[in-house]
Design a protein around this motif. Structure first.
Motif, short mmCIF file in Angstrom:
data_model
loop_
_atom_site.label_atom_id
_atom_site.label_comp_id
_atom_site.label_asym_id
_atom_site.label_seq_id
_atom_site.Cartn_x
_atom_site.Cartn_y
_atom_site.Cartn_z
N LYS A 1 0.84 -1.21 0.00
CA LYS A 1 0.00 0.00 0.00
C LYS A 1 0.88 1.26 0.00
O LYS A 1 1.95 1.25 -0.60
CB LYS A 1 -0.98 -0.04 1.18
CG LYS A 1 -1.78 -1.34 1.19
CD LYS A 1 -2.94 -1.35 2.12
CE LYS A 1 -3.64 -2.71 2.03
NZ LYS A 1 -4.83 -2.78 2.85
N HIS B 1 -8.55 -2.94 -6.24
CA HIS B 1 -8.51 -3.10 -4.79
C HIS B 1 -9.64 -2.28 -4.17
O HIS B 1 -9.96 -1.19 -4.65
CB HIS B 1 -7.15 -2.65 -4.25
CG HIS B 1 -6.95 -3.02 -2.81
ND1 HIS B 1 -7.51 -2.28 -1.79
CD2 HIS B 1 -6.30 -4.05 -2.23
CE1 HIS B 1 -7.20 -2.85 -0.64
NE2 HIS B 1 -6.46 -3.92 -0.88
N GLU C 1 -11.25 -10.46 -1.25
CA GLU C 1 -10.90 -9.65 -0.09
C GLU C 1 -12.16 -9.02 0.50
O GLU C 1 -12.59 -7.95 0.06
CB GLU C 1 -9.94 -8.54 -0.50
CG GLU C 1 -8.62 -9.04 -1.05
CD GLU C 1 -7.49 -8.04 -0.79
OE1 GLU C 1 -6.47 -8.46 -0.22
OE2 GLU C 1 -7.65 -6.86 -1.13
N GLY D 1 -7.55 -4.75 7.02
CA GLY D 1 -6.94 -3.81 7.97
C GLY D 1 -7.70 -3.71 9.29
O GLY D 1 -7.43 -2.82 10.08
N SER E 1 -6.61 -9.15 6.70
CA SER E 1 -6.02 -9.48 7.99
C SER E 1 -5.35 -10.85 8.05
O SER E 1 -5.47 -11.56 9.05
CB SER E 1 -7.06 -9.32 9.10
OG SER E 1 -7.49 -7.96 9.17
N GLY F 1 -1.63 -7.45 3.49
CA GLY F 1 -1.34 -6.03 3.63
C GLY F 1 -0.41 -5.79 4.80
O GLY F 1 0.81 -5.97 4.71
#
Ligand code: PGA
Length: 258
Positions: A11, A95, A167, A173, A213, A234
């Motif tokens: 990211k 994304h 996702e 996150g 996650s 991530g």
């Protein structure tokens, strides 16, 4: 047999020096057994440096986005030609953060996938439902719409070249991961949809990653599910030791450990 893919999406993190430090840690710690494909997706500014650092390795390099035109008056954008020019192999497309903050639509995602393929870049297409959609029982509907929109007009040969990442937005996150069962349910749905539209052969080739996650302590249980072929990581890809532990989980699964 589908290869396990462990991809790190950095990211908007890492300066050039930090990127090189991380990539050198990954390079030093990853013992390639031929069964696991490792990919890193640094920000645009680090791509050429990371490419140089990884030149004698099997680690693949992804961009986090691109525009669908080759060149032109598109201030601030990066084209597939430019990505090829600096040695990029993969590109993350659609994304959820791009859909949310930069108003990306299924139509734009579809155009990007087509241009990426034209330039022999492997698209990593991201799809996933929001918490609201999951709670109201609309998960499969959403996945189907995004999949259809993204793949519109593509041939079976094209679809074979794409990596798909499921996702769920509510897991990105947040520290809240989909359980292996929840993820597997959606992954097998995606594979079934691909089989219906493009045939069993294409479906059996399709690499479907899970993202949201993923951490060293849950990677193994996700990766051992039949239809989970890898992970898009991530936060836990920003530190060499945690990313290497996730790669290790992939190696264990590829070695038949269950
Ligand atoms: P996360 O991000 O692992 O930090 O949840 C995953 C992603 O957005 O690809």
């Amino acid at each position: 047999m589908r290869k396990i893919v462990i991809a790190g999406n950095w990211k908007m993190h890492k300066t050039k020096e930090e990127a090189l430090e991380l990539v050198n840690q990954i390079k030093a710690g990853f013992k390639d057994n031929g069964e696991v494909k490792v990919i890193v997706a640094p920000p645009f500014t680090s791509l050429p440096y990371v490419r140089e650092a990884l030149k004698d390795t099997t680690i693949g390099i992804a961009a986090q986005n691109m525009f669908y035109e080759k060149e032109g008056a598109y201030t601030g954008e990066i084209s597939p030609l430019m990505l090829k020019d600096v040695g990029v192999h993969y590109v993350i497309i659609g994304h959820s953060e791009r859909r949310k903050y930069f108003c990306e639509t299924d139509e734009g995602v579809n155009k990007k996938i087509k241009t990426a393929l034209e330039y022999s870049l492997t698209p990593i297409l991201c799809i996933g439902e929001s918490l609201e959609e999951r709670k109201s029982g609309k998960t499969f509907e959403k996945i189907e719409t995004q999949l259809e929109g993204a793949l519109r007009g593509l041939s079976s040969t094209d679809v074979k070249k794409i990596i798909i990442a499921y996702e769920p937005i509510w897991a990105i996150g947040t520290g809240e991961t989909a359980t292996p069962e929840q993820a597997e349910e959606v992954h097998s749905f995606i594979r079934k949809k691909i089989a219906q539209k493009y045939g069993n052969d294409v479906a059996s080739y399709a690499i479907i990653l899970y993202g949201g996650s993923v951490k060293p302590n849950n990677a193994f249980s996700l990766l051992r599910e039949d239809n989970i072929d890898g992970v898009l990581v991530g936060g836990a890809s920003l530190k060499g030791d945690s990313f290497l532990q996730i790669i290790e989980a992939g190696i264990r699964v590829s070695g038949g450990e269950s």
